[in-house]
Design a protein around this motif. Structure first.
Motif, PDB file in Angstrom:
ATOM      1  N   CYS A  11       8.205   1.846   2.947  1.00 43.89           N
ATOM      2  CA  CYS A  11       7.980   0.412   3.911  1.00 43.89           C
ATOM      3  C   CYS A  11       9.247  -0.257   3.679  1.00 43.89           C
ATOM      4  CB  CYS A  11       6.796  -0.254   3.320  1.00 43.89           C
ATOM      5  SG  CYS A  11       6.743  -1.887   4.160  1.00 43.89           S
ATOM      6  N   CYS A  20      13.078  -2.326   0.718  1.00 47.54           N
ATOM      7  CA  CYS A  20      11.751  -1.320   0.988  1.00 47.54           C
ATOM      8  C   CYS A  20      10.778  -1.350  -0.237  1.00 47.54           C
ATOM      9  CB  CYS A  20      12.563  -0.261   1.312  1.00 47.54           C
ATOM     10  SG  CYS A  20      13.297   0.733   0.119  1.00 47.54           S
ATOM     11  N   TYR A  78      -2.251   1.897  -0.319  1.00 46.90           N
ATOM     12  CA  TYR A  78      -0.865   2.259   0.371  1.00 46.90           C
ATOM     13  C   TYR A  78      -0.976   3.881  -0.012  1.00 46.90           C
ATOM     14  CZ  TYR A  78       1.646  -2.053   0.691  1.00 46.90           C
ATOM     15  OH  TYR A  78       1.983  -3.310   1.134  1.00 46.90           O
ATOM     16  N   SER A 100       4.213   6.570   0.858  1.00 48.37           N
ATOM     17  CA  SER A 100       4.955   5.984   2.310  1.00 48.37           C
ATOM     18  C   SER A 100       6.201   5.208   1.845  1.00 48.37           C
ATOM     19  CB  SER A 100       4.159   5.236   2.986  1.00 48.37           C
ATOM     20  OG  SER A 100       3.691   4.026   2.064  1.00 48.37           O
TER      21      SER A 100
END
Length: 84
Positions: free
Chosen positions: A50, A73, A45, A48
């Motif tokens: 998500c 999230c 990852y 970010s």
């Protein structure tokens, strides 16, 4: 979060996905959509955000599982090797 309130976002994402696929016209915004559960994916990852708007996701960091479903999230603040 009430999943019904996610319907406008879910619809907008579906339109973007159909028109552009993973890479959207907005720099740095990528979409992922699957219609059935996938097997384990090993990845890194990058920093970010998500957001899950439908279904659920499980990410493993070492022995620790992070489960999140519609309306939740995940924020990755640095590169992290995961299994999802």
């Amino acid at each position: 979060m009430d999943t019904d309130s996610l319907a406008p976002l879910r619809d907008a994402i579906a339109r973007l996905w159909q028109a552009h696929g993973r890479e959207t016209p907005l720099e740095g915004l990528y979409l992922t959509a699957v219609s059935a559960p996938t097997g384990p994916i090993h990845a890194v990852y990058r920093p970010s955000l998500c957001v899950v708007v439908q279904g659920a996701k499980i990410s493993m960091l070492g022995d620790r599982a992070f489960c999140y479903d519609a309306g939740k999230c995940l924020i990755a603040s640095m590169e992290v090797p995961i299994r999802a």
